[in-house]
Motif scaffolding. Sequence first.
Motif, PDB file in Angstrom:
ATOM      1  N   GLY A   1       0.897  -1.122   0.039  1.00 29.75           N
ATOM      2  CA  GLY A   1       0.010  -0.117  -0.020  1.00 29.75           C
ATOM      3  C   GLY A   1       0.802   1.180   0.010  1.00 29.75           C
ATOM      4  N   ARG A   2       2.330   1.138   0.079  1.00 30.08           N
ATOM      5  CA  ARG A   2       3.070   2.387   0.039  1.00 30.08           C
ATOM      6  C   ARG A   2       3.209   3.058  -1.567  1.00 30.08           C
ATOM      7  N   LYS A   3       3.197   4.374  -1.406  1.00 31.41           N
ATOM      8  CA  LYS A   3       3.604   4.898  -2.664  1.00 31.41           C
ATOM      9  C   LYS A   3       5.071   4.807  -2.967  1.00 31.41           C
ATOM     10  N   VAL A   4       5.270   4.563  -4.282  1.00 30.93           N
ATOM     11  CA  VAL A   4       6.526   4.147  -4.568  1.00 30.93           C
ATOM     12  C   VAL A   4       6.932   5.168  -5.698  1.00 30.93           C
ATOM     13  N   TYR A   5       7.918   6.147  -5.680  1.00 26.80           N
ATOM     14  CA  TYR A   5       8.538   7.095  -6.756  1.00 26.80           C
ATOM     15  C   TYR A   5       9.707   6.625  -7.576  1.00 26.80           C
ATOM     16  N   PHE A   6       9.635   6.932  -8.817  1.00 23.80           N
ATOM     17  CA  PHE A   6      10.815   6.517  -9.632  1.00 23.80           C
ATOM     18  C   PHE A   6      11.342   7.592 -10.237  1.00 23.80           C
ATOM     19  N   ARG A   7      12.634   8.113 -10.140  1.00 26.26           N
ATOM     20  CA  ARG A   7      13.287   9.143 -10.718  1.00 26.26           C
ATOM     21  C   ARG A   7      14.294   8.812 -11.718  1.00 26.26           C
ATOM     22  N   TYR A   8      14.583   9.703 -12.836  1.00 33.58           N
ATOM     23  CA  TYR A   8      15.841   9.283 -13.554  1.00 33.58           C
ATOM     24  C   TYR A   8      17.046   9.653 -12.872  1.00 33.58           C
ATOM     25  N   SER A   9      18.189   8.951 -13.123  1.00 34.17           N
ATOM     26  CA  SER A   9      19.447   9.185 -12.195  1.00 34.17           C
ATOM     27  C   SER A   9      20.115  10.767 -12.834  1.00 34.17           C
ATOM     28  N   ASP A  10      19.562  10.916 -13.785  1.00 35.31           N
ATOM     29  CA  ASP A  10      19.980  12.662 -14.384  1.00 35.31           C
ATOM     30  C   ASP A  10      18.826  13.320 -14.025  1.00 35.31           C
ATOM     31  N   PRO A  11      18.826  14.254 -13.092  1.00 36.27           N
ATOM     32  CA  PRO A  11      17.846  15.182 -13.060  1.00 36.27           C
ATOM     33  C   PRO A  11      17.231  16.116 -13.918  1.00 36.27           C
ATOM     34  N   ASN A  12      18.229  16.110 -14.955  1.00 33.97           N
ATOM     35  CA  ASN A  12      17.911  17.092 -16.083  1.00 33.97           C
ATOM     36  C   ASN A  12      17.206  16.430 -17.522  1.00 33.97           C
ATOM     37  N   PHE A  13      17.361  15.099 -17.167  1.00 39.05           N
ATOM     38  CA  PHE A  13      16.739  14.332 -18.257  1.00 39.05           C
ATOM     39  C   PHE A  13      15.342  14.321 -18.503  1.00 39.05           C
ATOM     40  N   SER A  14      14.854  14.346 -19.726  1.00 38.84           N
ATOM     41  CA  SER A  14      13.286  14.334 -20.128  1.00 38.84           C
ATOM     42  C   SER A  14      13.141  13.426 -21.269  1.00 38.84           C
ATOM     43  N   ILE A  15      12.316  12.545 -21.453  1.00 42.23           N
ATOM     44  CA  ILE A  15      11.918  11.602 -22.348  1.00 42.23           C
ATOM     45  C   ILE A  15      11.533  12.537 -23.403  1.00 42.23           C
ATOM     46  N   LEU A  16      10.902  13.958 -23.177  1.00 41.69           N
ATOM     47  CA  LEU A  16      10.563  14.499 -24.373  1.00 41.69           C
ATOM     48  C   LEU A  16      11.710  15.190 -25.183  1.00 41.69           C
ATOM     49  N   ASP A  17      12.968  15.180 -24.494  1.00 38.10           N
ATOM     50  CA  ASP A  17      13.995  15.885 -25.219  1.00 38.10           C
ATOM     51  C   ASP A  17      14.711  14.778 -26.041  1.00 38.10           C
ATOM     52  N   GLN A  18      14.443  13.801 -26.316  1.00 35.52           N
ATOM     53  CA  GLN A  18      14.999  12.652 -27.076  1.00 35.52           C
ATOM     54  C   GLN A  18      15.526  13.343 -28.287  1.00 35.52           C
ATOM     55  N   LYS A  19      16.485  13.392 -28.817  1.00 36.14           N
ATOM     56  CA  LYS A  19      17.015  13.725 -30.157  1.00 36.14           C
ATOM     57  C   LYS A  19      16.817  12.823 -31.260  1.00 36.14           C
ATOM     58  N   ILE A  20      16.263  13.104 -32.339  1.00 37.72           N
ATOM     59  CA  ILE A  20      16.258  12.116 -33.686  1.00 37.72           C
ATOM     60  C   ILE A  20      17.330  12.103 -34.352  1.00 37.72           C
ATOM     61  N   THR A  21      17.818  11.058 -34.825  1.00 36.94           N
ATOM     62  CA  THR A  21      18.798  10.752 -35.779  1.00 36.94           C
ATOM     63  C   THR A  21      18.473  11.470 -36.922  1.00 36.94           C
ATOM     64  N   ASP A  22      19.830  11.813 -37.685  1.00 34.92           N
ATOM     65  CA  ASP A  22      19.693  12.443 -39.113  1.00 34.92           C
ATOM     66  C   ASP A  22      19.060  11.651 -40.065  1.00 34.92           C
ATOM     67  N   HIS A  23      18.996  10.294 -39.868  1.00 33.10           N
ATOM     68  CA  HIS A  23      18.251   9.358 -40.911  1.00 33.10           C
ATOM     69  C   HIS A  23      16.877   9.455 -40.443  1.00 33.10           C
ATOM     70  N   GLU A  24      16.430   9.314 -39.109  1.00 28.96           N
ATOM     71  CA  GLU A  24      15.057   9.500 -38.898  1.00 28.96           C
ATOM     72  C   GLU A  24      14.581  10.772 -39.368  1.00 28.96           C
ATOM     73  N   LEU A  25      15.349  12.168 -39.188  1.00 29.07           N
ATOM     74  CA  LEU A  25      14.626  13.216 -39.625  1.00 29.07           C
ATOM     75  C   LEU A  25      14.687  13.297 -41.070  1.00 29.07           C
ATOM     76  N   SER A  26      15.435  12.668 -41.806  1.00 27.91           N
ATOM     77  CA  SER A  26      15.301  12.554 -43.545  1.00 27.91           C
ATOM     78  C   SER A  26      13.944  11.718 -43.742  1.00 27.91           C
ATOM     79  N   THR A  27      13.621  10.833 -42.869  1.00 25.19           N
ATOM     80  CA  THR A  27      12.613   9.823 -43.377  1.00 25.19           C
ATOM     81  C   THR A  27      11.398  10.767 -42.963  1.00 25.19           C
ATOM     82  N   ILE A  28      11.355  11.431 -41.817  1.00 21.80           N
ATOM     83  CA  ILE A  28      10.279  12.358 -41.722  1.00 21.80           C
ATOM     84  C   ILE A  28       9.911  13.517 -42.726  1.00 21.80           C
ATOM     85  N   GLN A  29      11.012  14.361 -43.257  1.00 24.95           N
ATOM     86  CA  GLN A  29      10.991  15.105 -44.147  1.00 24.95           C
ATOM     87  C   GLN A  29      10.439  14.561 -45.541  1.00 24.95           C
ATOM     88  N   ASN A  30      10.936  13.264 -45.891  1.00 28.41           N
ATOM     89  CA  ASN A  30      10.313  12.727 -47.005  1.00 28.41           C
ATOM     90  C   ASN A  30       8.773  12.442 -47.003  1.00 28.41           C
TER      91      ASN A  30
END
Length: 265
Positions: A1-30
């Motif tokens: 019944g306890r509340k458990v919290y998980f945090r990223y080891s890097d406090p500045n990390f955000s899954i929303l800031d993941q960079k896309i690769t050049d290949h992925e960017l090219s595919t999206i552009q096409n």
Amino acid sequence: GRKVYFRYSDPNFSILDQKITDHELSTIQNALDALSRISGAQQFEWVQEILPKLKDTFNIRSTSKDYISLESNIDLKGIKYLESISEAINKEQVIEIDYKDFKSEEPYKLNFHPYYLKQYNNRWFAFGLNEKYQIPTWNVPLDRIEKIDYVSTKYIPSDIDWYEYFYDIVGVTRLNKEVEEVVLKFSKEQAPYIETKPLHPTQITDWEGDSLIARIKVIPNYELETLILSFGDKVEVLEPKTLIETLKSKALNMFNTYNLSRLIK
């Protein structure tokens, strides 16, 4: 019944800031460039709305020139109903269609439970249940539709596997016949086109001298006949006999037509 919290080891990390690769960017552009090619069509106004947002999100610059062309007929009569029928399928909504076939002088109404949309030879076809005749594979060409209205009739879903339904045919017309092996003999000049663009997924080919023998397993229909005739004298039907006789009759009619037209001149 306890509340458990998980945090990223890097406090500045955000899954929303993941960079896309050049290949992925090219595919999206096409993909965006391809979408922009159809944005002017009447049923794709939404593309014009989301393109700027997507390009801004991914920081994609617009291309100054066209370099891709998609085969389509945006001026096809009835194409404006494509989005409405697609929406009706997703929402499981019955529609009333004012339909005018080539033989009718006036349009008539039919209650239609749409299940599937298919494009063939630059035409769109809707498949679904004809409520009056209780036929679940009724074929409605969009270019014969005069009007569409939504009705409150209870929608009857379908369990048809449409991939399997179309697998045994060329085009959209499935007749109540058995699958047959169609054997075609192509000239040396036509052969490379048949090898690189098979007539059907079941196609098997082998060479006999300078001729390519192509075998496909399908239910013969009008679209198959039209496809074979499009190759002119570069193809000969070897089997089945019924298809040979059908095409022989059509070829004879063509011969008589040209001979008659010359006599008239």
